[in-house]
Design a protein around this motif. Sequence first.
Motif: not given
Length: 289
Positions: A212-213, A216, A228-229, A231, A234
């Motif tokens: 997910a990270g 993103g 988005g960064y 993410a 995570l």
Amino acid sequence: MLLPLSGAALATDARLLERVRAIGARCGVDYTDDAAVTELLTERRRALERIRRGPLVQLGALALTAAVVWPFLAPTVPALTGDPVLSYAPAGPLLLVAVACLVLVHVRWKRALTQEALAGYREVLGVARAHGVEPAHVPAWLEGRTPGGSGKGAAPIPAYPDAAPLRADAVPPNGRTPAPSVPPKPETVTAYERIAGEGGWHDETGCLLVLAGAGGAIWAATSGTPLGYAALLLVPVAVAVWLAGRRQGVEKERLRAEAEAYVRAVAEARANGIPVPELSPALRELLDR
């Protein structure tokens, strides 16, 4: 190997001992001889495992996979496109080969499971139960069950009418009276029972968080959306999850070692006819390992 019942336990009742010896004479095995029974069970278990993991199983699994995949894979091959016979017809014979292999494996496995000496031992355990001598444990493979599985299995321990209770003043044929109890359950064993079913999700969750990270970050880089960064936060969460899982795994292994020692002590006591407390499902699973 931990035996379900020892020869000493079978000798605590003269009536039971007589029936066990009669079964042994018929099957050609001295079921009161712990060494002979251990050798029998070890050899039979290995034979069953060889059948379940042998080349026929691999061939059947391969043929089954090919039968399922072929109709989807064939249309992507230019030489087979438009030819319905070559695109779909091979799946039928492949499926027949898979079924034939798996049926043959099951027949051979069932024959090995019901082999006379092994069937005689299950008879011994059934007779012992009828005389009030409960086996320490019954391995899943001995009844044709999967480890941890429920139900009767393909070859369950036979049931017999209960024998009349042994007189309180009766002396066992071996001249020994079983000890009244076993040591109490240690706190570490209780702790193992609490966490035995926990865990198993840390690796998967950690991987999902990393994906997910990364997803993103890729989305932020390709779409021009800096948000988005975020993410990427995570990723350290995933590391924390992995570390927590590792700590839990180390602790579980430590407690499992002590739980296995306790389970073995209880099972050995029960195999020798000593009254013991009933094991919890988490501890019973350790007997099939």
